[in-house]
Design a protein around this motif. Sequence first.
Motif, mmCIF file in Angstrom:
data_model
loop_
_atom_site.group_PDB
_atom_site.id
_atom_site.type_symbol
_atom_site.label_atom_id
_atom_site.label_comp_id
_atom_site.label_asym_id
_atom_site.label_seq_id
_atom_site.Cartn_x
_atom_site.Cartn_y
_atom_site.Cartn_z
ATOM 1 N N GLY A 416 -7.079 29.438 50.920
ATOM 2 C CA GLY A 416 -7.163 29.547 49.469
ATOM 3 C C GLY A 416 -7.552 30.941 49.012
ATOM 4 N N LEU A 417 -7.243 31.236 47.770
ATOM 5 C CA LEU A 417 -7.624 32.504 47.155
ATOM 6 C C LEU A 417 -8.993 32.341 46.499
ATOM 7 N N GLN A 418 -9.909 33.215 46.868
ATOM 8 C CA GLN A 418 -11.278 33.135 46.360
ATOM 9 C C GLN A 418 -11.356 33.702 44.941
ATOM 10 N N PRO A 419 -12.063 33.018 44.043
ATOM 11 C CA PRO A 419 -12.184 33.537 42.668
ATOM 12 C C PRO A 419 -13.071 34.767 42.605
ATOM 13 N N ASP A 420 -12.794 35.633 41.663
ATOM 14 C CA ASP A 420 -13.679 36.760 41.377
ATOM 15 C C ASP A 420 -14.932 36.279 40.655
ATOM 16 N N ILE A 421 -14.746 35.256 39.831
ATOM 17 C CA ILE A 421 -15.866 34.657 39.096
ATOM 18 C C ILE A 421 -15.840 33.161 39.385
ATOM 19 N N ALA A 422 -16.777 32.687 40.187
ATOM 20 C CA ALA A 422 -16.790 31.284 40.598
ATOM 21 C C ALA A 422 -17.345 30.410 39.475
ATOM 22 N N LEU A 423 -16.592 29.382 39.125
ATOM 23 C CA LEU A 423 -17.046 28.443 38.089
ATOM 24 C C LEU A 423 -16.260 27.145 38.248
ATOM 25 N N LYS A 424 -16.899 26.135 38.811
ATOM 26 C CA LYS A 424 -16.244 24.841 38.965
ATOM 27 C C LYS A 424 -16.224 24.095 37.633
ATOM 28 N N GLU A 425 -15.279 23.178 37.502
ATOM 29 C CA GLU A 425 -15.307 22.272 36.364
ATOM 30 C C GLU A 425 -16.467 21.300 36.530
ATOM 31 N N ASP A 426 -16.954 20.781 35.417
ATOM 32 C CA ASP A 426 -18.097 19.877 35.378
ATOM 33 C C ASP A 426 -17.636 18.594 34.686
ATOM 34 N N TYR A 427 -17.614 17.460 35.439
ATOM 35 C CA TYR A 427 -17.088 16.249 34.816
ATOM 36 C C TYR A 427 -18.023 15.694 33.736
ATOM 37 N N GLY A 428 -19.227 16.241 33.641
ATOM 38 C CA GLY A 428 -20.107 15.879 32.531
ATOM 39 C C GLY A 428 -19.927 16.783 31.336
ATOM 40 N N ASN A 429 -19.111 17.844 31.496
ATOM 41 C CA ASN A 429 -18.913 18.813 30.422
ATOM 42 C C ASN A 429 -17.537 19.461 30.585
ATOM 43 N N LEU A 430 -16.485 18.653 30.502
ATOM 44 C CA LEU A 430 -15.134 19.189 30.695
ATOM 45 C C LEU A 430 -14.669 20.029 29.524
ATOM 46 N N GLY A 431 -15.101 19.673 28.322
ATOM 47 C CA GLY A 431 -14.644 20.398 27.147
ATOM 48 C C GLY A 431 -13.218 20.031 26.767
ATOM 49 N N ILE A 432 -12.748 20.595 25.665
ATOM 50 C CA ILE A 432 -11.391 20.327 25.164
ATOM 51 C C ILE A 432 -10.492 21.495 25.532
ATOM 52 N N LEU A 433 -9.402 21.213 26.230
ATOM 53 C CA LEU A 433 -8.488 22.263 26.669
ATOM 54 C C LEU A 433 -7.960 23.057 25.475
ATOM 55 N N GLY A 434 -7.994 24.375 25.625
ATOM 56 C CA GLY A 434 -7.493 25.250 24.567
ATOM 57 C C GLY A 434 -8.512 25.620 23.522
#
Length: 490
Positions: A416-434
């Motif tokens: 896999g390609l490693q992110p420059d800025i690591a930030l996983k999604e949070d299923y308790g705080n997914l937010g609204i796309l866009g």
Amino acid sequence: MKKILFVLTASIIFSCSKDEDLILTDTVDPDGSAEVEVQDFMWKAMNFWYFWQADVKDLADERFENTKEGRAAYTAFLDSEENPGAFFEKKLQYKEDRFSFYNSDYRVLTNSLAGISKSNGLEFGLVKIQGSNDVFGFVRYIIPNSNAATVEIQRGDLFTGVDGQTLTVDNYTGLLFGENNTYTLNMADFVNGEVVPNDKEIVLTKQEALAENPIFISKSFEIGGENIGYIMYNQFTNEYDDELYAAVEDLKAAGITNLIMDLRYNPGGSVNTTRILASLIYDTNTSNVFLKKRYNEKLQVQFTDKQLEVYFTDKVGGKTIKPLGLSKLYVLTTSGSASASELLINSLEPYIDVIQIGDVTRGKNEFSTTLVDDRDNSYLYTPSRVNKINPDNQWAIQPLIGRNENADGFSDYTDGLQPDIALKEDYGNLGILGEQNEPLLARAIQEITGQTGKRDFTVNNPIDIISSSKMFSPFNDKMIDDTVYDLKFE
């Protein structure tokens, strides 16, 4: 081989003298009664095209002699597995190959690769509950005009069961991806850090020929003096190249000077579409190398380095590309970003600064193509030649036939390609796309504007999926070799 003629546009044609290689002769024992037509097609196509052909003992050129005894042995080998699918998996695939596949009907396979499939339109991820074998699902997004779009379900909703059965690591495949066209999701809530079942039920029905426009969101923002474009792009589908071109043109007309490509749920697709998108973003200099192809050992030596290079393009269909000319690109990724998504990042790296934000990508750097029983066309599926496919054999295989390197020769990202800025999604705080405050998008905006503010990007419930609806979709981990170029060698 004395002579190979390659013409790669939609097809490749080769010719060879009849007395040379096993793959070019009628090698099935004429005195035998075995029904091995499909297996014969699979072996010959894989012997010629498969990237790991040299590493599979049963695919070796010298495996069977072109004699009566050799033909009998070859036929017996083909007949060793009655089911062609089992033959493909057990006899022809390299042990480290995670991505080659097959279908008993080429029409189903090719339709699926065009983004047309049987689906209820619910896109979701699956997470194993820590300390147990139970699994819960979370909704990523809903495909417009689908069955899921007609019921009360949305991004961030959770479910723990199907038809009253609790989802587990052992049963989720059959319950969610089986033959059942209709099922009922047993929903859940997120309470004090735990996923708790509730009484809500959602009935979903799969529909035939659901086509997903991969451009899910395209919009722009003016924030902190920066004009920022954002495209959520969910698969590289060449049938939507015109729409992709139009989306970028609209952003250009809006005056954007920054672009965020959201590929977090994009499992891959067309190589040519990837090249088009890269050209729209960066430049249309057709002397610049977009990628270098590497085939199996016996094919690779047939070509010069230049013949194996694919260049940026200045056209989409009949339209001329006027690129954004960006020197920097922001890309949002998760472990579901694969294949052509990774190709876009890797192929642009030698030219511009690609800032990857999110999670480590899937790690898929090989490409495939569709092979059918059209022996006069090197087994390559070509829409204009469907009447040439053996009417007694409708099977298709989609093997990995090569690996793509970028202009610097880099392709080593199987982890896999490693992110420059690591930030996983949070299923308790997914937010609204866009929406600007959706966590991954907000982090990209912060990187562009430099405005840190008081935003806290702590991830309390990191998502580590064990599977997803995309993993059972036609495009999962696919990088389809459909670039248009010519190769001639004699």
